[in-house]
Design a protein around this motif. Sequence first.
Motif, short mmCIF file in Angstrom:
data_model
loop_
_atom_site.label_atom_id
_atom_site.label_comp_id
_atom_site.label_asym_id
_atom_site.label_seq_id
_atom_site.Cartn_x
_atom_site.Cartn_y
_atom_site.Cartn_z
N PRO A 3 0.80 -1.24 0.00
CA PRO A 3 0.00 0.00 0.00
C PRO A 3 0.83 1.28 0.00
O PRO A 3 0.26 2.36 -0.21
CB PRO A 3 -0.80 -0.11 1.30
N LEU A 4 2.14 1.21 0.25
CA LEU A 4 2.93 2.44 0.32
C LEU A 4 3.12 3.04 -1.06
O LEU A 4 2.77 4.19 -1.31
CB LEU A 4 4.29 2.16 0.97
N ARG A 5 3.72 2.27 -1.97
CA ARG A 5 3.97 2.70 -3.35
C ARG A 5 4.37 4.17 -3.43
O ARG A 5 3.67 5.02 -4.00
CB ARG A 5 2.77 2.42 -4.25
N PHE A 6 5.53 4.47 -2.88
CA PHE A 6 6.04 5.84 -2.88
C PHE A 6 6.18 6.39 -4.29
O PHE A 6 6.11 7.61 -4.48
CB PHE A 6 7.39 5.90 -2.17
N LYS A 7 6.40 5.52 -5.26
CA LYS A 7 6.59 5.99 -6.64
C LYS A 7 5.40 6.82 -7.11
O LYS A 7 5.57 7.75 -7.92
CB LYS A 7 6.79 4.81 -7.59
N ALA A 8 4.21 6.49 -6.65
CA ALA A 8 3.00 7.20 -7.09
C ALA A 8 2.59 8.28 -6.10
O ALA A 8 1.45 8.73 -6.11
CB ALA A 8 1.85 6.20 -7.28
N ARG A 9 3.53 8.74 -5.27
CA ARG A 9 3.27 9.81 -4.30
C ARG A 9 4.29 10.92 -4.54
O ARG A 9 5.44 10.81 -4.11
CB ARG A 9 3.38 9.29 -2.87
N PRO A 10 3.90 11.96 -5.28
CA PRO A 10 4.85 13.02 -5.63
C PRO A 10 5.61 13.55 -4.41
O PRO A 10 5.02 13.76 -3.35
CB PRO A 10 3.97 14.10 -6.27
N PHE A 11 6.91 13.74 -4.59
CA PHE A 11 7.89 14.19 -3.61
C PHE A 11 8.32 13.06 -2.68
O PHE A 11 9.51 12.92 -2.40
CB PHE A 11 7.40 15.41 -2.81
N VAL A 27 11.79 12.70 -15.42
CA VAL A 27 11.22 13.57 -16.46
C VAL A 27 11.01 12.81 -17.76
O VAL A 27 9.99 12.99 -18.44
CB VAL A 27 12.14 14.79 -16.69
N GLN A 28 11.95 11.93 -18.12
CA GLN A 28 11.81 11.20 -19.38
C GLN A 28 10.61 10.27 -19.38
O GLN A 28 10.12 9.87 -20.44
CB GLN A 28 13.08 10.41 -19.66
N ASP A 29 10.11 9.91 -18.20
CA ASP A 29 9.00 8.97 -18.09
C ASP A 29 7.64 9.67 -17.96
O ASP A 29 6.62 8.99 -17.74
CB ASP A 29 9.21 8.04 -16.89
N ILE A 30 7.62 10.99 -18.10
CA ILE A 30 6.35 11.71 -17.94
C ILE A 30 5.26 11.18 -18.87
O ILE A 30 4.14 10.90 -18.43
CB ILE A 30 6.55 13.23 -18.14
N THR A 79 5.47 14.46 -13.01
CA THR A 79 4.16 14.79 -13.56
C THR A 79 3.52 15.95 -12.80
O THR A 79 2.73 16.69 -13.36
CB THR A 79 3.22 13.57 -13.53
N ARG A 80 3.87 16.08 -11.52
CA ARG A 80 3.32 17.17 -10.72
C ARG A 80 3.96 18.51 -11.10
O ARG A 80 3.25 19.53 -11.27
CB ARG A 80 3.55 16.89 -9.24
N LEU A 81 5.28 18.57 -11.23
CA LEU A 81 5.99 19.83 -11.47
C LEU A 81 6.16 20.13 -12.95
O LEU A 81 6.44 21.29 -13.30
CB LEU A 81 7.36 19.80 -10.79
N GLY A 82 6.02 19.13 -13.80
CA GLY A 82 6.33 19.33 -15.21
C GLY A 82 7.83 19.28 -15.43
O GLY A 82 8.63 19.31 -14.49
N LEU A 89 14.34 22.37 -12.28
CA LEU A 89 14.73 23.32 -11.24
C LEU A 89 14.78 22.65 -9.88
O LEU A 89 15.69 22.91 -9.07
CB LEU A 89 13.73 24.49 -11.22
N TYR A 90 13.83 21.79 -9.61
CA TYR A 90 13.79 21.03 -8.35
C TYR A 90 15.04 20.16 -8.21
O TYR A 90 15.70 20.15 -7.16
CB TYR A 90 12.53 20.19 -8.34
N ALA A 91 15.40 19.45 -9.28
CA ALA A 91 16.60 18.61 -9.26
C ALA A 91 17.85 19.46 -9.09
O ALA A 91 18.77 19.09 -8.35
CB ALA A 91 16.68 17.79 -10.55
#
Length: 294
Positions: free
Chosen positions: A144-152, A197-200, A213-216, A222-224
Amino acid sequence: MSRLQPRPRPLTLSALPLRQVLLVSRPALWINTLGVAVTGLWLSGQLWNMSAAWLTLLLYLTLPFNLLIYGLNDCADLDEDARSARKGGWQGARLAAGEAAPLLWLILGLNLPFLLVLGWWLPPAASGVLLLSAGLFAGYSLRPLRFKARPFLDGLSNVAYALPLLIPALMVGAAVPWLAFAALCAYAVGKHAFDAVQDIPADVGAGTRTVATRLGASGTALYALGWFALAGALVWALSPLSSAAVCLVCGGMALALRRRPTPRQAARFYPLSIVSPWIVGAVSGVQLVYLLAK
């Protein structure tokens, strides 16, 4: 009349061809686990430690551990990977539906014995850190965690890559390299965002929400960049030359993506992203050789 000779069966590990198992484990990325642990050995002053426990840990951080990291991810991401043009080669496997179950059994069969042996062999703190790293990687992919689908949280959970840095010091009771650990955590979070980003397009198509997907593409670049800058600043006290390598290579990638923020541009830089640990590691290794030769 001669009989037709049967085709030789491919070398297999469990029910999967060995080539597919290796593709799932992504050998090009083993440095992210193996190299981090060796760096921790260097920082703890135990570079030439050839103990059985240490060698077992190094062996575990190759195929078994990376199969856990990427195999669980591939099993959970069948939809995303089916839409990703970069899967099915050196950048990662594309699983058939029938391969997921045997892969899960193989991951369990390779990881559980190592974790049991190392849990018995290592000091409690060291084995706890190893289990935490494995748990975070499992939580990244699995519900149930699946951090991959939880932005940030997707990127923040990637501090799991930095945790093996602590194990050598905890094994021998040396001072824990917290500054290097913090720098590596920042680098891991930034690299995850950059690579996402390449997987958007694939993630959007599969309905998976990520930091990218959240930040574009532009916002994620810029975040990276911010995380790479933090990593460079933290490592400056340890090695200005290594700090410069992080800023030039990783910061340069992020800046280039910021100028042309598209998934295709991120994909062009992905090979450089993969070798960036090798570049920074080589810079650090040259310094180590110099110090040993003095």
